[in-house]
Design a protein around this motif. Structure first.
Motif, short mmCIF file in Angstrom:
data_model
loop_
_atom_site.label_atom_id
_atom_site.label_comp_id
_atom_site.label_asym_id
_atom_site.label_seq_id
_atom_site.Cartn_x
_atom_site.Cartn_y
_atom_site.Cartn_z
N SER A 152 48.18 102.53 -16.21
CA SER A 152 49.00 103.43 -17.02
C SER A 152 50.44 103.43 -16.54
O SER A 152 51.38 103.39 -17.35
CB SER A 152 48.44 104.85 -16.96
OG SER A 152 47.17 104.93 -17.55
N ALA A 153 50.63 103.49 -15.23
CA ALA A 153 51.98 103.51 -14.67
C ALA A 153 52.73 102.22 -14.97
O ALA A 153 53.93 102.24 -15.28
CB ALA A 153 51.91 103.76 -13.17
N SER A 154 52.04 101.09 -14.89
CA SER A 154 52.70 99.81 -15.16
C SER A 154 53.15 99.73 -16.61
O SER A 154 54.22 99.19 -16.91
CB SER A 154 51.76 98.64 -14.81
OG SER A 154 50.69 98.53 -15.74
N LYS A 155 52.35 100.27 -17.52
CA LYS A 155 52.71 100.26 -18.94
C LYS A 155 53.71 101.37 -19.26
O LYS A 155 54.58 101.21 -20.12
CB LYS A 155 51.45 100.41 -19.79
CG LYS A 155 50.53 99.20 -19.75
CD LYS A 155 51.21 97.97 -20.33
CE LYS A 155 50.25 96.81 -20.51
NZ LYS A 155 50.88 95.67 -21.19
N GLY A 156 53.61 102.50 -18.56
CA GLY A 156 54.58 103.57 -18.75
C GLY A 156 55.98 103.14 -18.34
O GLY A 156 56.98 103.52 -18.97
N ALA A 157 56.06 102.33 -17.29
CA ALA A 157 57.36 101.80 -16.87
C ALA A 157 57.96 100.93 -17.97
O ALA A 157 59.16 100.98 -18.23
CB ALA A 157 57.20 101.01 -15.58
N MET A 158 57.12 100.15 -18.64
CA MET A 158 57.63 99.30 -19.72
C MET A 158 58.04 100.12 -20.94
O MET A 158 58.96 99.74 -21.67
CB MET A 158 56.59 98.25 -20.10
CG MET A 158 56.50 97.09 -19.13
SD MET A 158 58.11 96.32 -18.76
CE MET A 158 58.59 95.71 -20.38
N LEU A 159 57.37 101.24 -21.16
CA LEU A 159 57.80 102.13 -22.24
C LEU A 159 59.20 102.66 -21.96
O LEU A 159 60.08 102.66 -22.83
CB LEU A 159 56.81 103.27 -22.41
CG LEU A 159 57.19 104.36 -23.41
CD1 LEU A 159 57.39 103.79 -24.81
CD2 LEU A 159 56.12 105.46 -23.43
N ALA A 160 59.43 103.11 -20.73
CA ALA A 160 60.75 103.60 -20.36
C ALA A 160 61.79 102.49 -20.44
O ALA A 160 62.93 102.71 -20.91
CB ALA A 160 60.71 104.19 -18.94
N PHE A 161 61.43 101.30 -19.99
CA PHE A 161 62.35 100.17 -20.01
C PHE A 161 62.68 99.76 -21.44
O PHE A 161 63.81 99.34 -21.73
CB PHE A 161 61.75 99.00 -19.24
CG PHE A 161 62.73 97.89 -18.94
CD1 PHE A 161 63.91 98.15 -18.27
CD2 PHE A 161 62.46 96.60 -19.34
CE1 PHE A 161 64.81 97.13 -17.98
CE2 PHE A 161 63.35 95.57 -19.06
CZ PHE A 161 64.53 95.83 -18.38
#
Length: 250
Positions: A152-161
């Protein structure tokens, strides 16, 4: 109808990635697809037919993102669409997660995707006529699910990016958006299901938790990616479209 544009789709030797590449080819784009398996890559290239090329790459390697963009341009002359689809899954009890698991997950799902986005955007800026970048994230970028925290964190970072890059790249007419799939019928899903004591029962329970009553097909996700890559989405940037049958609306 032939579309002169060129797309690069990462992680396109299985699951959703293959179908994204197929839908882009059906819309007339020439497509470069990446993956780690040369055998699967050659089969995908054959399946997609003329106008498609497989580029073997491990995008976690230093310089790999810039190299694969350069190879795409060498093959097709330009780059108009980049789809960040390559990813690995990760599940584990949070208190049992080790440092290497975190590092490995972020290297593929976040760092490699960020590098690919930047390399693609540099090429699009050089061409001077805009472009579209689509990041395939996950519904888990927005919610918490037990054992899925690192993923989730790895994909959440891409959402923010996605949102930040959309602002940075807007002056160059480069659009950056995300597609966030829910549970999708891929080989990975089937492998997970087959490992459970009651696969049929679990499949029913998963479907019943989704308002539309079924899990996504890869084509459901690919259609939204293809739309965001198209001229019809010319005024969309910095958005994330959930493709999860209404699960997050509950």
């Amino acid at each position: 109808m032939t579309d002169a544009r060129v797309a690069l789709v990462t992680g396109a030797t299985s699951g959703i990635g293959i179908v994204i590449a197929e839908q882009l080819r059906e819309r007339g784009l020439r497509v470069a697809v990446t993956g780690r398996s040369a055998e699967r890559g050659r089969e995908v290239e054959r399946r997609l037919g003329p106008g498609a090329r497989f580029l073997r790459a491990d995008l976690t390697e230093t310089g790999a993102a810039a190299e694969v963009v350069a190879r795409t341009v060498a093959e097709f002359g330009r780059l108009d669409v980049a789809v960040n689809n390559a990813a690995i899954d990760h599940t584990n009890e949070l208190l049992e997660v080790g440092e290497e698991e975190i590092r490995r997950t972020f290297e593929t799902n976040t760092f490699a995707a960020m590098n690919l986005l930047i390399a693609a955007a540099r090429q699009m800026r050089e061409q001077g006529d805009g472009g579209s970048i689509v990041n395939v994230t996950s519904r888990l970028a927005s919610i918490g699910v037990p054992t899925m925290g690192v993923y989730s964190a790895s994909k959440g970072a891409m959402l923010a990016f996605t949102k930040a890059a959309a602002i940075d790249l807007a002056p160059h007419d480069i659009r950056v958006n995300a597609v966030a799939p829910g549970m999708t019928r891929t080989p990975l899903y089937q492998e997970w299901l087959d490992g459970l004591p009651d696969p049929e029962g679990e499949a029913r329970r998963v479907a019943e938790a989704i308002p539309l009553g079924r899990i996504a097909e890869p084509a459901d996700v690919a259609a939204v990616v293809a739309f965001l890559a198209s001229p019809e989405a010319a005024y969309l940037t910095g958005v994330s479209i959930p493709v999860e049958g209404g699960y997050l609306a509950k």
